[in-house]
Write a protein that holds these residues in place. Structure first.
Motif, PDB file in Angstrom:
ATOM      1  N   VAL A  32     -58.145 -17.443 -41.298  1.00 40.18           N
ATOM      2  CA  VAL A  32     -57.220 -17.574 -40.170  1.00 40.18           C
ATOM      3  C   VAL A  32     -57.973 -17.350 -38.868  1.00 40.18           C
ATOM      4  CG1 VAL A  32     -55.165 -16.617 -39.044  1.00 40.18           C
ATOM      5  CG2 VAL A  32     -55.243 -16.844 -41.544  1.00 40.18           C
ATOM      6  N   GLU A  33     -57.825 -18.280 -37.932  1.00 38.11           N
ATOM      7  CA  GLU A  33     -58.277 -18.068 -36.557  1.00 38.11           C
ATOM      8  C   GLU A  33     -57.187 -17.270 -35.854  1.00 38.11           C
ATOM      9  OE1 GLU A  33     -59.194 -21.783 -34.705  1.00 38.11           O
ATOM     10  OE2 GLU A  33     -61.163 -21.917 -35.668  1.00 38.11           O
ATOM     11  N   SER A  66     -51.554 -12.931 -36.384  1.00 39.57           N
ATOM     12  CA  SER A  66     -50.991 -14.278 -36.416  1.00 39.57           C
ATOM     13  C   SER A  66     -52.063 -15.237 -35.920  1.00 39.57           C
ATOM     14  CB  SER A  66     -49.749 -14.371 -35.536  1.00 39.57           C
ATOM     15  OG  SER A  66     -50.063 -14.074 -34.180  1.00 39.57           O
ATOM     16  N   GLY A  67     -51.930 -16.510 -36.297  1.00 39.26           N
ATOM     17  CA  GLY A  67     -52.920 -17.488 -35.863  1.00 39.26           C
ATOM     18  C   GLY A  67     -52.733 -18.806 -36.578  1.00 39.26           C
ATOM     19  N   GLY A  82     -54.613 -25.817 -40.036  1.00 38.34           N
ATOM     20  CA  GLY A  82     -53.782 -26.041 -38.858  1.00 38.34           C
ATOM     21  C   GLY A  82     -52.420 -25.386 -38.924  1.00 38.34           C
ATOM     22  N   ASP A  83     -51.974 -24.951 -40.123  1.00 41.01           N
ATOM     23  CA  ASP A  83     -50.681 -24.281 -40.234  1.00 41.01           C
ATOM     24  C   ASP A  83     -50.660 -23.018 -39.380  1.00 41.01           C
ATOM     25  OD1 ASP A  83     -49.717 -26.135 -41.997  1.00 41.01           O
ATOM     26  OD2 ASP A  83     -49.897 -24.865 -43.789  1.00 41.01           O
ATOM     27  N   GLU A  84     -49.559 -22.802 -38.680  1.00 39.00           N
ATOM     28  CA  GLU A  84     -49.379 -21.575 -37.897  1.00 39.00           C
ATOM     29  C   GLU A  84     -48.773 -20.512 -38.806  1.00 39.00           C
ATOM     30  OE1 GLU A  84     -47.059 -22.684 -34.468  1.00 39.00           O
ATOM     31  OE2 GLU A  84     -48.845 -23.387 -33.400  1.00 39.00           O
ATOM     32  N   VAL A  85     -49.448 -19.364 -38.886  1.00 40.95           N
ATOM     33  CA  VAL A  85     -49.077 -18.341 -39.857  1.00 40.95           C
ATOM     34  C   VAL A  85     -49.167 -16.951 -39.233  1.00 40.95           C
ATOM     35  CG1 VAL A  85     -49.861 -19.702 -41.826  1.00 40.95           C
ATOM     36  CG2 VAL A  85     -51.473 -18.162 -40.684  1.00 40.95           C
ATOM     37  N   VAL A 108     -45.153 -18.900 -39.329  1.00 37.39           N
ATOM     38  CA  VAL A 108     -44.558 -18.420 -38.081  1.00 37.39           C
ATOM     39  C   VAL A 108     -43.089 -18.818 -38.103  1.00 37.39           C
ATOM     40  CG1 VAL A 108     -44.510 -18.747 -35.577  1.00 37.39           C
ATOM     41  CG2 VAL A 108     -46.695 -18.461 -36.755  1.00 37.39           C
ATOM     42  N   PRO A 109     -42.177 -17.866 -37.895  1.00 37.78           N
ATOM     43  CA  PRO A 109     -40.751 -18.196 -37.995  1.00 37.78           C
ATOM     44  C   PRO A 109     -40.325 -19.236 -36.961  1.00 37.78           C
ATOM     45  CG  PRO A 109     -41.078 -15.820 -37.949  1.00 37.78           C
ATOM     46  CD  PRO A 109     -42.393 -16.439 -37.599  1.00 37.78           C
ATOM     47  N   GLU A 110     -39.389 -20.052 -37.359  1.00 38.41           N
ATOM     48  CA  GLU A 110     -38.833 -21.062 -36.466  1.00 38.41           C
ATOM     49  C   GLU A 110     -38.345 -20.415 -35.178  1.00 38.41           C
ATOM     50  OE1 GLU A 110     -35.364 -24.164 -37.173  1.00 38.41           O
ATOM     51  OE2 GLU A 110     -36.512 -23.782 -39.008  1.00 38.41           O
TER      52      GLU A 110
END
Length: 327
Positions: A32-33, A66-67, A82-85, A108-110
């Motif tokens: 994760v970045e 997060s990233g 690329g997924d945001e997590v 990452v929550p909506e």
């Protein structure tokens, strides 16, 4: 990459933003970045030399981040670069990159930004696992959380209200209690001026709390047992008030009470994954629809982690203090 290192234990000045080797995603892990991390009391203990990372974990502090996913290790399915997590970590959140077991990832929550999501994993997993998976808080019960304005407290208030519990909190100032009330707390106790046992009994017609979430440990042990309702459950998650206390077993027997004490960081990956899966199923919909939200006090550049630690140690914040990586 850069990360916050701790060359020698000490005060906030012991935190050093330094260049370190990049982590590599191993079997079942993702890289994760990091966009943001969050400060927890455990990070302060690690900085002071009292809470080392578990074997195999990153040596850098940071129990959540997060990233965006930068790479997938072998055997990872269901995620893409690329997924945001956001992620629950055993360490390494104070860094530009971190390797995470895929079972400890959450999307990452909506409706939330990537940096806001850094305020969620540790507190949500701690509250859900202790209050609901262990202590089994039910609708209509009375729930007491100590330190209601903390990151844990602000999340515990919201989740307890979401399931229909009556919520009591302790906090040290009128401002903090006001913020707790805005989040849904029903019973407000200023621990500097009031006895939480007496106030809780008064507010519940003498019944007490069905579930107590405690971060103080020894200092509150006897009074927490006094505050329990019959068949009450005390969940201890911290030791800010010391590690050794005297337990009146007779009083606990009279209440038919139960005491649990858990930590999250050193649990096996499979246990963490089970907690994260439960959070995704039960809590993430509440976050997405706005019934539960991260409470962020402020964002501070990650290289200045020393300032963030001072803020948390002074207890002047409400909710979470985030560390944002340089752009």
């Amino acid at each position: 990459m850069h990360a916050i290192t701790i060359p020698e234990p000490g005060g906030p000045e012991a935190l050093v933003w330094d260049e370190v080797p990049d982590p590599v995603a191993g079997e079942g892990e993702v890289l994760v970045e990091v966009v943001a991390g969050a400060v927890n009391r455990a990070d302060i203990l690690q900085r002071q030399g009292f809470y080392n990372p578990p074997p195999g974990a990153s040596p850098y502090p940071g129990l959540e981040c997060s990233g965006r996913i930068a790479a997938l290790g072998p055997g990872v399915n269901g995620w893409a670069v690329g997924d945001e997590v956001c992620a629950l970590l055993a360490g390494g959140g104070y860094a530009e990159k971190v390797a995470v077991p895929a079972g400890q990832l959450l999307p990452v929550p909506e409706g939330h930004t990537v940096d806001q999501a850094a305020a969620l994993p540790e507190v949500v997993c701690t509250v859900w696992s202790n209050v609901f998976m262990v202590a089994h808080l039910r609708p209509g019960e009375t729930f007491l959380v100590h330190g209601g304005s903390s990151g844990i407290g602000t999340m515990a208030i919201q989740l307890a209200k979401a399931v229909g519990a009556k919520v009591a909190v302790t906090a040290g100032t009128a401002e903090k209690l006001e913020r707790c009330a805005e989040l849904g707390a029903d019973i407000l106790v200023n621990y500097r001026e009031q006895d939480f046992v007496a106030e809780l009994k008064r507010a519940t017609d003498g019944a007490g709390a069905d579930v107590i979430l405690d971060n103080m440990g020894a200092k509150y042990l006897d009074r927490n047992v006094q505050a329990l309702a019959v068949n009450g459950r005390l969940a201890i998650i911290g030791m800010q008030g010391g590690v050794k206390g005297e337990l009146n077993i007779g009083a606990l027997l009279a209440k038919r009470g139960a005491i649990s004490a858990t930590s999250l960081r050193a649990r096996p990956a499979r246990e963490k994954a089970a907690i994260v899966a439960a959070v995704r199923e039960h809590v993430w919909p509440l976050v997405a629809d706005g019934h539960v939200r991260p409470v962020v006090d402020r964002e501070i550049p990650m290289p200045d982690a020393a300032t963030a630690h001072r803020v948390v140690e002074d207890s002047g914040h409400i909710g979470k203090v985030l560390l944002v990586t340089p752009s």
